[in-house]
Design a protein around this motif. Sequence first.
Motif, PDB file in Angstrom:
ATOM      1  N   VAL A 420       0.830  -1.203   0.000  1.00 45.44           N
ATOM      2  CA  VAL A 420       0.000   0.000   0.000  1.00 45.44           C
ATOM      3  C   VAL A 420       0.869   1.261   0.000  1.00 45.44           C
ATOM      4  N   VAL A 431      -5.331   4.363   0.267  1.00 41.06           N
ATOM      5  CA  VAL A 431      -5.877   3.021   0.466  1.00 41.06           C
ATOM      6  C   VAL A 431      -6.366   2.944   1.909  1.00 41.06           C
ATOM      7  N   LYS A 434      -7.191  -2.720   3.554  1.00 42.58           N
ATOM      8  CA  LYS A 434      -6.591  -3.877   2.894  1.00 42.58           C
ATOM      9  C   LYS A 434      -6.560  -4.980   3.944  1.00 42.58           C
ATOM     10  N   MET A 454     -10.152  -4.377  -0.436  1.00 36.88           N
ATOM     11  CA  MET A 454      -9.433  -3.114  -0.489  1.00 36.88           C
ATOM     12  C   MET A 454     -10.419  -1.980  -0.772  1.00 36.88           C
TER      13      MET A 454
END
Length: 572
Positions: A420, A431, A434, A454
Amino acid sequence: MKADLARIQYQVMWNRLISVVEEQAQTLVRTAFGAATREAGDVSAGVYDTQGRMLAQAVTGTPGHVNSMAKSVGHVLAKVPLAAMVPGDVFILNDPWLGTGHLNDIVVVTPTFLGDRPVGLFACTLHVVDIGGLGVLGAGRQVYEEGLYLPVTKLVDAGRLNQWLVDIIAANVRENVQVLGDIYSEIACNDVGCRRLLAMMAEFGMESLDGLAEHILEQSRKASLEAIHRLPFGTWHNTMTVDGLSAPMVFHAALTIGPDGIDVDFAGSPGVVATGINVPLCYTEAYTSYGVKVIVAPHVPNNAASLATIRVTAPEGCILNAQHPAPVAGRGTIGQMLPDVVMGCLAQAVAAGVPAEGTSCLWNIRLMGGPGRVDAPPEVLAKATGFNLTCFHSGGTGARPRQDGMSATAFPSGVRNVPVEVTESLAPVLVWKKEYRTDSGGAGTQRGGLGQVMEIESAEGLPFATAMNFDRVIFPPRGRDGGLPGMTGRISLTSGKELPGKGVHSVPAGDRLRVEMPGGGGHGDPRRRDAALLAQDVAYGFVSAEAAAAQYGAVLDADGAVDVAATRDRPE
């Protein structure tokens, strides 16, 4: 005695040759500009004899690259005979039918000279972030619309860079710094291979690779056939249904095991389609042979001879033998399903050792931003940062006969997830999530690997776009030997709108893209899963308490945890 000593010496040289190509590949990874190479390891590297036969490949790399690149050097030699090459020459190509199946994968080939005499060649491949055109899955109806098309061309002429060609490449791609940096890294990695090979030859007093090449190829062919001869001879059939485009596709495979090798025929599979998920035969051969090899002869080194014992055919015009100029930019979505197809054949011939189906195709998240890349008014995007980014990510793999499937792991490609932090450093995106996707792995004695979830948003508070080329959204990875299927994938916006698995879509300002990746199929009866492992699954959040009770027959205590002792006594 002398013959035994010679065999030992050849084996030492062979192992040394593998270390040479691994250093070649590591040079590529360490010097590359693009995240696909540097972070995900989407590469291949190999050494070839003067006939263009691959002798050894690096451990680092993908089957789609290396197994199709195995023939690329032969295509280069067909256009430019070795006698016409001179020290300092380097060749480049990205022809999908001569290389690795689509234009984003660039092959670089370098001859190696001992003095003024050629003794071998090195080749490498990597995936560039952009090659121009309409993108990995755009509206292209022919390969000409998918980007810059490079036939076998001289990139370096006797040590002098072909600047005219470099300028053409730079003018036709959106990320010219990354793309040219990657090409220069390919030149460097082959150069390292050449220098290490010459040092090896000097150390062993070798004047050519001919003797070593014959030893490698003969021993590999012999070992491959010995492994094949341990299997029953006959023909087995399998079908697999995938999402396709506007309608499902059913792939048909007939796998025949015989005394001189294994033949796989895809007759009966669908025809080519208008959008670029078509697959050139070289890529079909690459992943089909890999699917066979990991079950039948996984310990035999991969080279021209071991690959030659696996023969692949598909009718012309079939989606698995797409002819020029069909669009092929997204060929990996279909091509990477093929190991599961042929493993379904092998599961009928091999008593054990064949895993369940997995996500197989990569769930790479392709993001774009800036004017001309997003469906938004120009005034909204006036101050937007332009970017083009591919983040490599994966769902779960199928469960194995004696082990669970691997979570968020790419199989068969073997590429790594891009962190990420790297994604956020390359483009103005955030992001937000995740994590593993609970219950996505198919239930079984061995559980399927989990997919991941995600969530991504613009860091600039502006619209951005995503280009998706996903499968396993409609049809899940199937379990094996009583195992249940994995969970299908899902793409949506956090505002609630669902998106199809293929196509280009804009994400409005303030909204987030949510990608839920598939899980692998399970292996064996879920009610036979070890109760302690099931309790651990629930405690870690891999399996919900509800699924543990419904699918595995678990007995839960008052807190919703698995009662291990009571569960062990459950009826099968």
